[in-house]
Every structure is written in structure tokens, then in C-alpha cells.
Design an enzyme around this catalytic site. Structure first.
Site, PDB file in Angstrom:
ATOM      1  N   TYR A  87      -8.368 -13.647  11.261  1.00  0.00           N
ATOM      2  CA  TYR A  87      -8.040 -12.309  10.780  1.00  0.00           C
ATOM      3  C   TYR A  87      -6.962 -11.783  11.719  1.00  0.00           C
ATOM      4  O   TYR A  87      -6.313 -12.565  12.419  1.00  0.00           O
ATOM      5  CB  TYR A  87      -9.349 -11.486  10.804  1.00  0.00           C
ATOM      6  CG  TYR A  87      -9.280 -10.134  10.162  1.00  0.00           C
ATOM      7  CD1 TYR A  87      -9.008  -9.993   8.807  1.00  0.00           C
ATOM      8  CD2 TYR A  87      -9.502  -8.986  10.916  1.00  0.00           C
ATOM      9  CE1 TYR A  87      -8.949  -8.742   8.224  1.00  0.00           C
ATOM     10  CE2 TYR A  87      -9.449  -7.725  10.343  1.00  0.00           C
ATOM     11  CZ  TYR A  87      -9.168  -7.602   8.998  1.00  0.00           C
ATOM     12  OH  TYR A  87      -9.109  -6.363   8.424  1.00  0.00           O
ATOM     13  N   ARG A 139       3.727  -5.624   1.812  1.00  0.00           N
ATOM     14  CA  ARG A 139       3.573  -4.974   3.125  1.00  0.00           C
ATOM     15  C   ARG A 139       2.393  -5.628   3.838  1.00  0.00           C
ATOM     16  O   ARG A 139       1.295  -5.074   3.884  1.00  0.00           O
ATOM     17  CB  ARG A 139       3.363  -3.467   2.929  1.00  0.00           C
ATOM     18  CG  ARG A 139       3.547  -2.631   4.166  1.00  0.00           C
ATOM     19  CD  ARG A 139       2.311  -1.819   4.481  1.00  0.00           C
ATOM     20  NE  ARG A 139       1.255  -2.652   4.973  1.00  0.00           N
ATOM     21  CZ  ARG A 139      -0.035  -2.362   4.951  1.00  0.00           C
ATOM     22  NH1 ARG A 139      -0.455  -1.259   4.425  1.00  0.00           N
ATOM     23  NH2 ARG A 139      -0.935  -3.177   5.434  1.00  0.00           N
ATOM     24  N   LYS A 157      -9.473 -11.745   4.504  1.00  0.00           N
ATOM     25  CA  LYS A 157     -10.384 -10.634   4.173  1.00  0.00           C
ATOM     26  C   LYS A 157     -11.658 -11.184   3.541  1.00  0.00           C
ATOM     27  O   LYS A 157     -12.762 -10.740   3.858  1.00  0.00           O
ATOM     28  CB  LYS A 157      -9.704  -9.667   3.192  1.00  0.00           C
ATOM     29  CG  LYS A 157      -8.498  -8.938   3.760  1.00  0.00           C
ATOM     30  CD  LYS A 157      -8.869  -7.612   4.395  1.00  0.00           C
ATOM     31  CE  LYS A 157      -7.681  -7.005   5.144  1.00  0.00           C
ATOM     32  NZ  LYS A 157      -8.014  -5.817   5.919  1.00  0.00           N
ATOM     33  N   GLU A 228      -4.835  -4.940  -1.572  1.00  0.00           N
ATOM     34  CA  GLU A 228      -4.591  -5.126  -0.142  1.00  0.00           C
ATOM     35  C   GLU A 228      -3.113  -5.338   0.146  1.00  0.00           C
ATOM     36  O   GLU A 228      -2.462  -6.174  -0.498  1.00  0.00           O
ATOM     37  CB  GLU A 228      -5.380  -6.343   0.346  1.00  0.00           C
ATOM     38  CG  GLU A 228      -5.411  -6.517   1.845  1.00  0.00           C
ATOM     39  CD  GLU A 228      -6.250  -5.462   2.544  1.00  0.00           C
ATOM     40  OE1 GLU A 228      -7.398  -5.199   2.119  1.00  0.00           O
ATOM     41  OE2 GLU A 228      -5.752  -4.869   3.527  1.00  0.00           O
ATOM     42  N   ASP A 229      -2.614  -4.609   1.096  1.00  0.00           N
ATOM     43  CA  ASP A 229      -1.262  -4.816   1.617  1.00  0.00           C
ATOM     44  C   ASP A 229      -0.165  -4.780   0.549  1.00  0.00           C
ATOM     45  O   ASP A 229       0.773  -5.580   0.559  1.00  0.00           O
ATOM     46  CB  ASP A 229      -1.200  -6.101   2.469  1.00  0.00           C
ATOM     47  CG  ASP A 229      -1.973  -5.913   3.788  1.00  0.00           C
ATOM     48  OD1 ASP A 229      -2.671  -4.891   3.925  1.00  0.00           O
ATOM     49  OD2 ASP A 229      -1.876  -6.779   4.661  1.00  0.00           O
ATOM     50  N   ASP A 251      -7.965  -0.968   0.162  1.00  0.00           N
ATOM     51  CA  ASP A 251      -8.490  -1.093   1.516  1.00  0.00           C
ATOM     52  C   ASP A 251      -7.636  -0.351   2.543  1.00  0.00           C
ATOM     53  O   ASP A 251      -8.154   0.254   3.477  1.00  0.00           O
ATOM     54  CB  ASP A 251      -8.527  -2.598   1.839  1.00  0.00           C
ATOM     55  CG  ASP A 251      -9.150  -2.894   3.177  1.00  0.00           C
ATOM     56  OD1 ASP A 251     -10.152  -2.248   3.526  1.00  0.00           O
ATOM     57  OD2 ASP A 251      -8.644  -3.793   3.871  1.00  0.00           O
ATOM     58  N   ASP A 252      -6.320  -0.401   2.369  1.00  0.00           N
ATOM     59  CA  ASP A 252      -5.426   0.197   3.359  1.00  0.00           C
ATOM     60  C   ASP A 252      -5.446   1.720   3.305  1.00  0.00           C
ATOM     61  O   ASP A 252      -5.164   2.384   4.295  1.00  0.00           O
ATOM     62  CB  ASP A 252      -3.996  -0.318   3.137  1.00  0.00           C
ATOM     63  CG  ASP A 252      -3.954  -1.820   3.227  1.00  0.00           C
ATOM     64  OD1 ASP A 252      -4.233  -2.359   4.301  1.00  0.00           O
ATOM     65  OD2 ASP A 252      -3.692  -2.468   2.189  1.00  0.00           O
ATOM     66  N   ASN A 391      -1.197  -2.965  13.051  1.00  0.00           N
ATOM     67  CA  ASN A 391      -1.418  -4.396  13.230  1.00  0.00           C
ATOM     68  C   ASN A 391      -0.161  -5.189  12.903  1.00  0.00           C
ATOM     69  O   ASN A 391       0.641  -4.713  12.121  1.00  0.00           O
ATOM     70  CB  ASN A 391      -2.516  -4.876  12.264  1.00  0.00           C
ATOM     71  CG  ASN A 391      -3.867  -4.446  12.724  1.00  0.00           C
ATOM     72  OD1 ASN A 391      -4.151  -4.447  13.898  1.00  0.00           O
ATOM     73  ND2 ASN A 391      -4.704  -4.073  11.773  1.00  0.00           N
TER      74      ASN A 391
HETATM   75  O1  LIG Z   1      -5.870  -6.368   8.011  1.00  0.00           O
HETATM   76  C1  LIG Z   1      -6.011  -5.562   8.955  1.00  0.00           C
HETATM   77  O2  LIG Z   1      -6.125  -5.904  10.126  1.00  0.00           O
HETATM   78  C2  LIG Z   1      -6.106  -4.105   8.631  1.00  0.00           C
HETATM   79  C3  LIG Z   1      -5.309  -3.834   7.430  1.00  0.00           C
HETATM   80  O3  LIG Z   1      -5.801  -3.763   6.326  1.00  0.00           O
HETATM   81  C4  LIG Z   1      -3.857  -3.793   7.590  1.00  0.00           C
HETATM   82  O4  LIG Z   1      -3.358  -3.702   8.715  1.00  0.00           O
HETATM   83  O5  LIG Z   1      -3.190  -3.857   6.563  1.00  0.00           O
HETATM   84 MG   LIG Z   2      -4.359  -4.291   4.842  1.00  0.00          MG
END
Ligand SMILES: O=C([O-])CC(=O)C(=O)O
Ligand SMILES: [Mg+2]
Length: 530
Positions: A87, A139, A157, A228-229, A251-252, A391
Site C-alpha cells: 500500500y 490522480r 486497496k 478511487e483516485d 474513498d478520497d 501521499n
Molecule cells: O491510498 C492512500 O494512501 C490514501 C488515498 O486514498 C490517496 O492518497 O489517494
Molecule cells: Mg486514493
């Protein structure tokens, strides 16, 4: 032989004498029979001998592809050591090198060439998915557009879903929507595995994603879909479009909001103040910033603040300075936080003017919490709240060490990526990750177990409270605003129970509420063993 090649059935050298005889495995394995424990120890020895985190990532991936139960056993029993390898931060590097380190595919790759045939494609997935994590790679963490290489994120994830909350691996489906990439470097990279074309945009993009959404829901009825992202412009739009009709969350936006709010609750236990009395300054004005601010506003209102009062306690700074009313070209999601105020160009000046009690970094600008920023916060507050959430580690606003050093050890600190403990003036601080990984596994488990039709903000509020409730005085005494990672399965079970409870109370669940919601949750948790 097929058994040895199937990661869901393979036990390798742990197949017993009886199994070897019954299943036609005699002669196909060395004679020694090992236990899972022996195998796990051997994995760790080999892993620790590898010289780099990327090689460890590759080795763990290979194990995942060879023997799923052993992979999850090793992850669950060594979560502090392994999570950073599968991760953030390592997964960021793995995405950047995805084409180069590729060995076997995992998950589904749906590209814009598949338009009109997505439902047909999804039928190729051999398991009944209950949980999809999907990205379009625009992203990835704070690293930007990585196109189809973003697949590492849904994979990572979902590994945490199974390890940290016991969602069965067979229920999990990672998906990348390959709509091209605008990353020039990738377009030129000979090892890039995605479509070598620019991103779909506008109507073409919207209808492609919509085809995917309809096909996924038809193929896997009731499936939970986690966005996600995605880049800001898509993330807000997609969440808004689907949240009231489908079982989806982002999630973000929402996961990050809940983990940050839980961290604030912990911090307030230390400094003895109320949420509604905080002034929060965000560095960043995207998914994470406005997601957190929206949930904080709800929580402030639950403490009795009016909406206007609560909004006025949350301020955003983006790349163009303080977000203020009337500033030209503000995008929709920022408007709630565009307050009446003069322009302020930089973050430090905004701190000096607005005198925040908390700063939350979510802009992926590495090092943005400079020594001067931290010192300013320490001057204004006995216990400044400093969350450096971006991150991977290269994008963190400050290191844990700097956060403590420049506030004389008074900071209430959380970070998006892991940091080692810091010893300063005879005191040892144990910073913990304000990462949505504390939230999404439990939320997903709760939604799946209750078969909720929708995922609501109330669920994320419940998740934040449950997570905060898991933080003990011993945690707070050492500067930790979150529980220790080895407790994550228990934490996720509590979050899942709280989320399922909301689903039952709001009539979103399928079937009547069981007498023992926690029992239901626990009965569904996957345990990796043979
Ligand atoms: O994945 C991770 O560490 C947290 C998150 O959702 C991101 O930074 O987009
Ligand atoms: Mg994310």
C-alpha cells in the site's frame, strides 16, 4: 498440477500426505510437509533479505499470485511491516513502474476500445464480485496521471479489504478504466501497458463511465463500487451522479473525511477543546479538503453550531492562495468555503491572519509545512493540530520529526504515509497514519454484510466515531491519534457494525436487522488459513 497453479487452492508444501495421495499430487512436491506457520516464516526471511521496497512489493505480489491464503496470513500477522509494502508509500512507486515490473495481470482492464461491450467483458470475471474498487488513473495518490498503471491502487486497496476487514478475496474485483493518459512520459514509455492515446473527455468520458456503471451493476447485482483516485473534476461529478441510485462511495472524498475527523476527535481529547471551537485551515481544496471540511461541518453542527458558524470555521488555501468569495474561476466544490475576506497569497500569511487551531495538508505539495509554518502554529496554540496527509511520503507536507521538532513536541500529529517513532527531549512519539485505510475496509464490510442499497454520509460519520472510540489513553499518551495497526481487524469490525446499524435503521439494508449485528459482521470475516 492444476491445484498447484491455482492461487485460491494451492497450499504448496503444506499439502498433507493424505491430500497428496487423494489429489494426485504425489511426486509433484518435495517430500517435506510444512505448516502454514513454517511457510510464513520462510516468506518473511526471504522478504527481509530483499534490498528494496519495490523488490519486496514484487515478491509479495508473486506470493499473492501463487498462494492467496499464505499471502493474506503473512499480511495479517505482520501488518505494520507489510502494509507499507503493498500500500502507500510503495504502491505509488509500483504504479510508476507498473509496466516494467508486470508479471501477471490482476483485476480487469476496461479500455475505451471496449465501448459497447463492457457487459460482455465483465462476464469474463470468474467470481461473483461484491466489491469493486475502480480508478481511471488520473490522480494516483499525489503522483498525478498514471493512466492504466494506476491499477496498483485498486489492487492494493482490495488487499487491505481482505487483510484488514476480512472481506473475502473472491468477492473483490479491482478495475482500471483505461481512458488514455495525458502523461507525456508514459505515452513515450516503451513499457507502458495502457492505451497510447490522450484521455477521453466530456461526453465521451461520461458515457463510457456510465456504460461501465450500468454493466457492473447488472453483472454483479448489489455490488459496492468504490471510486478511487479519480481527478477532482471527475470525482465530484461521479459521486454526485451515482450516490443516490447506486451503492457507491468515493474513498478520497468520504473515506479520507472520516479518518481525518476521527483524528480530530482524538486530538481534541488531548487539548480538551470542542470541535465546534476549532478553526481549521486546509492546504489544498480538492476531494480530500472539501470532503473533510463537509464532514467536519456536520460534526460541528451535531455539537450545536449553526451551519454558517461551522462553515466559517473551515478555510481552504489552494495553489492561488486563500479561497475567498468572489475569486474568479472557483470550481463548485470550493464555493461553500469561499468566505468574505481579502486575498491572501500564501499559506504562512493565512495562518498569521486566520490563527487556525488545526492545519490539514492535502495538496500533495511535499514539504509545504515548512519550519516557519510549524513554528507559527506552535506560537498560536498550546497543542497545534498538524495533519500532513498527502501521499506517498515524497508528497508529505512535513515529516513526523519536523512536526514535533518545530512545535517543541506539542503538535498533535497525523500523517498520510507511515513514519517511524520520533524521540525528542527524552519523549518518544508514535505517529500514526491518518489514512483512509482505517476506514474503507470496515465501511465496505458493513455495507456488504447488511447488503445496503446505498452508502451515506451518516455511515462515514458513524465510522469516524467508531474509529475514534478505538483510541485508548495509552495511544494518546504517546502521541498516537489512531489505534495500533495490529488491532485493525477488531477496529474494522466495530466500524462495520456501526455502518450496518445505520443501514438497518435507515431502511437501506436487505432483510431485517439481526439481533446481533456484531455477530453477523464477525461471521462474514475471511480468515486466511488452509
Ligand atoms: O491510498 C492512500 O494512501 C490514501 C488515498 O486514498 C490517496 O492518497 O489517494
Ligand atoms: Mg486514493
Amino acid at each position: 498440477m492444476t491445484l498447484l497453479r491455482d492461487p485460491l487452492l494451492n497450499k504448496g508444501t503444506a499439502f498433507t500426505e493424505q491430500e497428496r495421495a487423494a489429489l494426485g499430487l504425489r511426486g509433484l512436491l518435495p517430500p517435506c510437509v510444512l505448516t502454514m506457520q513454517d511457510q510464513a516464516e520462510r516468506v518473511l526471511i526471504n522478504l527481509r533479505n530483499l534490498p528494496s521496497d519495490l523488490e519486496k512489493y514484487v515478491a509479495l505480489n508473486a506470493l499473492h499470485d501463487r498462494n492467496e491464503a499464505l499471502f493474506f496470513r503473512v499480511v495479517c500477522d505482520n501488518i505494520d511491516e507489510i502494509q507499507p509494502l503493498i500500500y502507500t508509500p510503495t504502491v505509488g512507486l509500483a504504479c510508476q513502474k507498473y509496466g516494467l515490473i508486470f508479471q501477471r495481470p490482476r483485476g480487469m482492464f476496461i479500455s475505451s476500445r471496449d465501448r459497447g461491450q463492457i457487459a460482455e467483458l465483465l462476464k469474463n470475471w470468474p467470481y461473483p464480485a461484491k466489491l469493486i474498487v475502480v480508478t481511471d488513473g488520473e490522480r494516483i495518490l499525489g503522483l498525478g496521471d498514471l493512466g492504466a498503471n494506476g491499477m496498483g491502487i485498486p489492487v492494493g486497496k482490495l488487499s487491505l479489504y481482505s487483510a484488514c476487514a476480512g472481506v473475502h478475496p473472491e468477492q473483490c474485483l479491482p478495475i482500471v478504466l483505461d481512458v488514455g493518459t495525458n502523461n507525456e512520459e508514459l505515452l513515450r514509455d516503451p513499457y507502458y501497458l495502457g492505451l497510447r492515446e490522450r484521455r477521453l473527455a466530456g461526453e465521451a468520458y461520461d458515457s463510457f463511465v456510465d456504460e461501465f456503471m450500468q454493466a457492473a451493476r447488472k453483472t454483479f447485482p448489489g455490488v459496492l463500487i468504490q471510486f478511487e483516485d479519480f481527478a477532482n473534476h471527475s470525482a465530484f461529478k461521479l459521486l454526485h451522479k451515482y450516490r443516490d441510485e447506486a451503492c457507491v462511495f468515493n474513498d478520497d472524498i468520504q473515506g479520507t473525511a472520516a479518518v481525518a475527523l476521527a483524528g480530530l476527535f482524538s486530538a481534541l481529547r488531548v487539548n480538551g477543546s470542542k470541535l465546534r471551537d476549532q478553526r481549521i485551515l486546509f492546504l489544498g481544496a480538492g476531494e480530500a479538503a472539501t470532503g473533510i471540511a463537509d464532514l467536519v461541518v456536520s460534526a460541528m453542527m451535531a455539537e450545536g453550531a449553526s451551519e454558517a458558524e461551522a462553515l466559517g470555521r473551515n478555510w481552504l488555501v489552494d495553489s492561488r492562495g486563500l479561497v475567498v468569495k468572489g475569486r474568479a474561476g472557483l470550481s463548485g466544490h470550493k464555493l461553500r468555503y469561499a468566505h468574505d475576506h481579502g486575498q491572501i497569497a500564501d499559506f504562512l500569511a493565512a495562518i498569521e491572519t486566520l490563527k487556525p487551531t488545526a492545519i490539514i495538508g492535502v495538496a500533495a505539495v511535499g514539504g509545504a509545512f515548512t519550519p516557519d509554518v510549524l513554528k507559527a502554529m506552535a506560537k498560536l496554540n498550546a497543542h497545534p493540530i498538524v495533519f500532513a496527509l498527502s501521499n506517498p511520503t515524497s508528497k508529505a507536507e512535513c515529516s513526523a520529526e519536523d512536526a514535533y521538532r518545530y512545535t517543541e513536541g506539542r503538535a498533535l500529529f497525523a500523517c498520510g504515509s507511515p513514519y517511524d517513532p520520533v524521540t525528542l527531549g527524552g519523549r518518544t512519539f508514535v505517529p500514526r497514519q491518518g489514512n483512509n485505510s482505517y476506514i474503507f475496509p470496515g465501511v465496505g464490510l458493513g455495507v456488504i454484510a447488511s447488503r445496503s442499497r446505498l452508502v451515506t454520509d451518516e455511515m462515514f460519520m458513524a465510522a469516524a466515531h467508531s474509529l475514534a472510540d478505538c483510541v485508548g489513553k495509552d495511544d494518546l499518551d504517546q502521541g498516537s491519534l489512531y489505534p495500533a495497526l495490529p488491532r485493525i481487524r477488531e477496529v474494522s469490525a466495530r466500524i462495520a457494525a456501526a455502518v450496518a446499524q445505520v443501514a438497518y435503521q435507515r431502511g437501506l439494508a436487505e432483510g431485517p436487522a439481526p439481533n446481533d449485528v456484531m455477530g453477523l459482521i464477525r461471521s462474514q470475516m475471511y480468515e486466511p488459513h488452509y
